[in-house]
Design a protein around this motif. Sequence first.
Motif, PDB file in Angstrom:
ATOM      1  N   TRP A  45       0.835  -1.198   0.000  1.00  0.00           N
ATOM      2  CA  TRP A  45       0.000   0.000   0.000  1.00  0.00           C
ATOM      3  C   TRP A  45       0.872   1.251   0.000  1.00  0.00           C
ATOM      4  O   TRP A  45       1.930   1.288   0.638  1.00  0.00           O
ATOM      5  N   ILE A  46       0.368   2.262  -0.676  1.00  0.00           N
ATOM      6  CA  ILE A  46       1.023   3.570  -0.680  1.00  0.00           C
ATOM      7  C   ILE A  46      -0.061   4.636  -0.815  1.00  0.00           C
ATOM      8  O   ILE A  46      -1.078   4.420  -1.487  1.00  0.00           O
ATOM      9  N   TYR A  47       0.154   5.768  -0.160  1.00  0.00           N
ATOM     10  CA  TYR A  47      -0.815   6.858  -0.275  1.00  0.00           C
ATOM     11  C   TYR A  47      -0.481   7.679  -1.512  1.00  0.00           C
ATOM     12  O   TYR A  47       0.660   8.083  -1.731  1.00  0.00           O
ATOM     13  N   ILE A  48      -1.507   7.948  -2.326  1.00  0.00           N
ATOM     14  CA  ILE A  48      -1.345   8.735  -3.552  1.00  0.00           C
ATOM     15  C   ILE A  48      -2.133  10.029  -3.390  1.00  0.00           C
ATOM     16  O   ILE A  48      -3.372  10.012  -3.336  1.00  0.00           O
ATOM     17  N   ASP A  49      -1.414  11.137  -3.310  1.00  0.00           N
ATOM     18  CA  ASP A  49      -2.058  12.441  -3.131  1.00  0.00           C
ATOM     19  C   ASP A  49      -3.056  12.743  -4.244  1.00  0.00           C
ATOM     20  O   ASP A  49      -4.134  13.272  -3.980  1.00  0.00           O
ATOM     21  N   GLU A  50      -2.692  12.411  -5.482  1.00  0.00           N
ATOM     22  CA  GLU A  50      -3.567  12.718  -6.616  1.00  0.00           C
ATOM     23  C   GLU A  50      -4.913  12.001  -6.523  1.00  0.00           C
ATOM     24  O   GLU A  50      -5.913  12.488  -7.047  1.00  0.00           O
ATOM     25  N   LEU A  51      -4.918  10.839  -5.896  1.00  0.00           N
ATOM     26  CA  LEU A  51      -6.167  10.089  -5.725  1.00  0.00           C
ATOM     27  C   LEU A  51      -6.855  10.423  -4.411  1.00  0.00           C
ATOM     28  O   LEU A  51      -8.035  10.129  -4.234  1.00  0.00           O
ATOM     29  N   ASN A  52      -6.076  10.982  -3.491  1.00  0.00           N
ATOM     30  CA  ASN A  52      -6.552  11.234  -2.140  1.00  0.00           C
ATOM     31  C   ASN A  52      -6.981   9.920  -1.475  1.00  0.00           C
ATOM     32  O   ASN A  52      -7.943   9.869  -0.719  1.00  0.00           O
ATOM     33  N   LYS A  53      -6.251   8.842  -1.820  1.00  0.00           N
ATOM     34  CA  LYS A  53      -6.550   7.497  -1.324  1.00  0.00           C
ATOM     35  C   LYS A  53      -5.273   6.674  -1.296  1.00  0.00           C
ATOM     36  O   LYS A  53      -4.269   7.023  -1.905  1.00  0.00           O
ATOM     37  N   TYR A  54      -5.384   5.544  -0.619  1.00  0.00           N
ATOM     38  CA  TYR A  54      -4.305   4.559  -0.666  1.00  0.00           C
ATOM     39  C   TYR A  54      -4.493   3.684  -1.897  1.00  0.00           C
ATOM     40  O   TYR A  54      -5.618   3.339  -2.256  1.00  0.00           O
ATOM     41  N   LEU A  55      -3.383   3.332  -2.506  1.00  0.00           N
ATOM     42  CA  LEU A  55      -3.378   2.435  -3.650  1.00  0.00           C
ATOM     43  C   LEU A  55      -2.848   1.096  -3.174  1.00  0.00           C
ATOM     44  O   LEU A  55      -1.804   1.033  -2.523  1.00  0.00           O
ATOM     45  N   ARG A  56      -3.596   0.020  -3.446  1.00  0.00           N
ATOM     46  CA  ARG A  56      -3.118  -1.316  -3.131  1.00  0.00           C
ATOM     47  C   ARG A  56      -2.539  -1.917  -4.409  1.00  0.00           C
ATOM     48  O   ARG A  56      -3.208  -1.956  -5.440  1.00  0.00           O
ATOM     49  N   VAL A  57      -1.316  -2.358  -4.329  1.00  0.00           N
ATOM     50  CA  VAL A  57      -0.645  -2.992  -5.464  1.00  0.00           C
ATOM     51  C   VAL A  57      -0.347  -4.429  -5.053  1.00  0.00           C
ATOM     52  O   VAL A  57       0.267  -4.667  -4.012  1.00  0.00           O
ATOM     53  N   ILE A  58      -0.779  -5.366  -5.867  1.00  0.00           N
ATOM     54  CA  ILE A  58      -0.587  -6.776  -5.556  1.00  0.00           C
ATOM     55  C   ILE A  58       0.428  -7.365  -6.525  1.00  0.00           C
ATOM     56  O   ILE A  58       0.300  -7.216  -7.740  1.00  0.00           O
ATOM     57  N   THR A  59       1.431  -8.013  -5.934  1.00  0.00           N
ATOM     58  CA  THR A  59       2.450  -8.670  -6.752  1.00  0.00           C
ATOM     59  C   THR A  59       2.327 -10.180  -6.601  1.00  0.00           C
ATOM     60  O   THR A  59       1.714 -10.685  -5.665  1.00  0.00           O
TER      61      THR A  59
END
Length: 77
Positions: A45-59
């Motif tokens: 997870w990382i917070y993305i200011d442009e989305l104003n949300k956390y982005l979940r990335v699954i590997t």
Amino acid sequence: MKTTKYFDNKVLLKRPYIKRKWCEMALKNPVKKEKQEDNNRIRHWIYIDELNKYLRVITLADGETIHNAFPDRDFEL
């Protein structure tokens, strides 16, 4: 950046606002990281200011090959 065909052909088409650089940032500096018990994939997870949300990335289990990414409405630190 390694990706699956699913990520390239489905995820990015379904969510064109997701930027590859965000996914790379999530792998390099996640605010949280955990292994999925059911299939050994890894969530970052990382917070993305442009989305104003956390982005979940699954590997995949290797921790490098991106399989999915989406804004996570329910994420809390």
